[in-house]
Design a protein around this motif. Structure first.
Motif, short mmCIF file in Angstrom:
data_model
loop_
_atom_site.label_atom_id
_atom_site.label_comp_id
_atom_site.label_asym_id
_atom_site.label_seq_id
_atom_site.Cartn_x
_atom_site.Cartn_y
_atom_site.Cartn_z
N THR A 184 28.21 -9.86 93.60
CA THR A 184 29.55 -10.08 93.51
C THR A 184 30.06 -11.56 93.40
N GLY A 185 29.09 -12.31 93.99
CA GLY A 185 29.61 -13.68 93.76
C GLY A 185 28.56 -14.54 94.59
N ARG A 186 29.00 -15.73 94.64
CA ARG A 186 28.31 -16.75 95.60
C ARG A 186 29.26 -17.36 96.62
N VAL A 187 28.58 -18.03 97.75
CA VAL A 187 29.37 -18.82 98.54
C VAL A 187 28.60 -19.96 98.83
N GLU B 280 42.31 -15.63 107.03
CA GLU B 280 43.40 -14.78 106.88
C GLU B 280 42.81 -13.37 106.87
N ASN B 281 43.85 -12.23 107.24
CA ASN B 281 43.41 -10.92 106.98
C ASN B 281 43.53 -10.51 105.45
N VAL B 282 42.57 -9.98 104.98
CA VAL B 282 42.38 -9.53 103.57
C VAL B 282 42.23 -8.13 103.24
N ARG B 283 42.87 -7.55 102.61
CA ARG B 283 42.61 -6.10 102.24
C ARG B 283 41.58 -6.01 101.19
N ASP B 284 40.63 -5.18 101.59
CA ASP B 284 39.59 -4.97 100.63
C ASP B 284 39.67 -3.43 99.87
N LYS B 285 40.22 -3.74 98.59
CA LYS B 285 40.57 -2.33 97.93
C LYS B 285 39.19 -1.45 97.69
N TYR B 286 38.01 -2.16 97.33
CA TYR B 286 36.70 -1.58 97.06
C TYR B 286 36.14 -0.79 98.14
N GLN B 287 36.28 -1.53 99.36
CA GLN B 287 35.83 -0.77 100.61
C GLN B 287 36.57 0.16 101.15
N LEU C 180 42.63 -11.72 91.87
CA LEU C 180 41.63 -12.27 91.87
C LEU C 180 40.43 -11.39 92.45
N LEU C 181 40.33 -11.35 93.48
CA LEU C 181 39.41 -10.52 94.30
C LEU C 181 39.30 -9.14 93.70
N THR C 182 40.38 -8.19 93.32
CA THR C 182 40.11 -6.94 92.96
C THR C 182 39.49 -7.12 91.61
N GLU C 183 39.80 -7.91 90.56
CA GLU C 183 39.02 -8.11 89.37
C GLU C 183 37.87 -8.38 89.41
N LEU D 120 24.65 -4.67 98.42
CA LEU D 120 23.65 -4.02 99.05
C LEU D 120 23.47 -4.29 100.49
N LYS D 121 23.91 -5.57 100.81
CA LYS D 121 23.78 -6.11 102.35
C LYS D 121 25.29 -5.87 102.75
N ASP D 122 25.93 -4.87 102.27
CA ASP D 122 27.24 -4.81 103.14
C ASP D 122 28.11 -5.94 103.17
N GLN D 123 27.79 -6.90 102.10
CA GLN D 123 28.93 -8.11 101.71
C GLN D 123 29.92 -7.92 100.57
N SER D 124 30.80 -8.64 100.73
CA SER D 124 32.10 -8.64 99.90
C SER D 124 32.60 -9.70 99.49
N VAL D 125 33.23 -9.83 98.43
CA VAL D 125 34.17 -11.12 98.39
C VAL D 125 35.29 -11.05 99.05
N CYS D 126 35.88 -10.11 99.39
CA CYS D 126 37.04 -9.89 100.28
C CYS D 126 36.70 -10.21 101.72
#
Length: 259
Positions: A82-85, A27-34, A67-70, A12-18
């Motif tokens: 989707t998670g916590r940090v 690192e550069n991480v590909r976000d398949k959901y977004q 892991l991130l995709t799942e 909802l806050k435009d945050q993601s685990v990726c």
């Protein structure tokens, strides 16, 4: 110096685990959901990183992309958490090596989070400062919001993870874990998860800088919060000096009476 900060990762806050993984892992991480790539490979302060899984987790989850995709696949709602940090301040002691800090963080994660069925992505940042006494080594931990089993993430979340009592317990365990290390190394220092008021310490607390202000301060650019902390620290030094002089005068009077 004690530090334990935990924040939710919310779509909802435009945050993601990726995006979070990209930032903490540098690192550069590909976000398949977004459907986009998060670019953070320019950061050069990463000291260590590792994926930590409970024994019940599928071995394929050691692959970050899987892991991130799942994680994203398990959350159906557009506004899902989707998670916590977690951000942990690590001890800045010359008696402790980087290996000591890595072991400290890993043991804490295994004993506290993996034991509850969470998966974790650990990243340790150097937090280097021009003044070594002000170095701020710290760990970022990306945690999953669902327990994991042999087939993947469970359909039902564990709502006890959201309770304030649980958070307070995690904060306490982090203090205890550090203090155990200090005792093992015979270091005369302790930390506490409790407020200065609860500890009975008459000292004005400094303010958390936040990510943006901390980055500017590391570059030598003063910020409003940084200036406020410097004022607080200056008042503390003045108070300590006044207290030192007061005790000195008391000792001098006592010595004069004894003579």
């Amino acid at each position: 110096m004690y530090g334990f900060d935990i924040r939710p990762i919310s779509r909802l806050k435009d945050q993601s685990v990726c995006k979070t993984a990209a930032y903490i892992l540098r690192e550069n991480v590909r976000d398949k959901y977004q459907g986009k790539t998060h670019y953070y490979a320019r950061g050069k302060d990463l000291l260590f990183s590792e994926i930590l899984l409970p024994e019940t987790a599928p071995k394929r989850f050691y692959d970050l992309s899987i892991l991130l995709t799942e994680i994203d696949r398990a959350e159906k709602r557009y506004d899902a958490r989707t998670g916590r940090v977690v951000r942990l301040s690590l001890p800045n002691r010359r008696e402790l090596s980087i290996e000591d800090l890595i072991q400290l963080a890993k043991e804490f994660i295994k004993e506290v989070f993996l034991s509850m069925g969470m998966c974790a992505v650990l990243a340790i940042h150097e937090g280097k400062h021009e003044d070594p006494q002000k170095n701020n080594p710290h760990a970022h931990i990306l945690l999953t919001d669902r327990p994991v089993g042999p087939e993947g993430f469970c359909a039902k979340k564990d709502r006890t993870w959201n309770q304030v009592s649980q958070l307070n317990r995690w904060r306490q365990l982090w203090a205890e874990k550090q203090n155990q290390l200090f005792r093992d190394r015979q270091l005369d220092v302790r930390v506490s998860h409790e407020s200065l008021e609860v500890q009975g310490i008459q000292r004005e607390p400094t303010l958390p800088l936040g990510r943006a202000a901390a980055a500017l301060e590391r570059k030598g650019i003063q910020t409003e919060r940084g200036n406020r902390n410097r004022e607080i620290e200056a008042r503390a030094r003045a108070h300590n000096e006044a207290e030192r002089l007061r005790r000195q005068r008391i000792r001098a009077r006592r010595h004069g009476r004894e003579r």
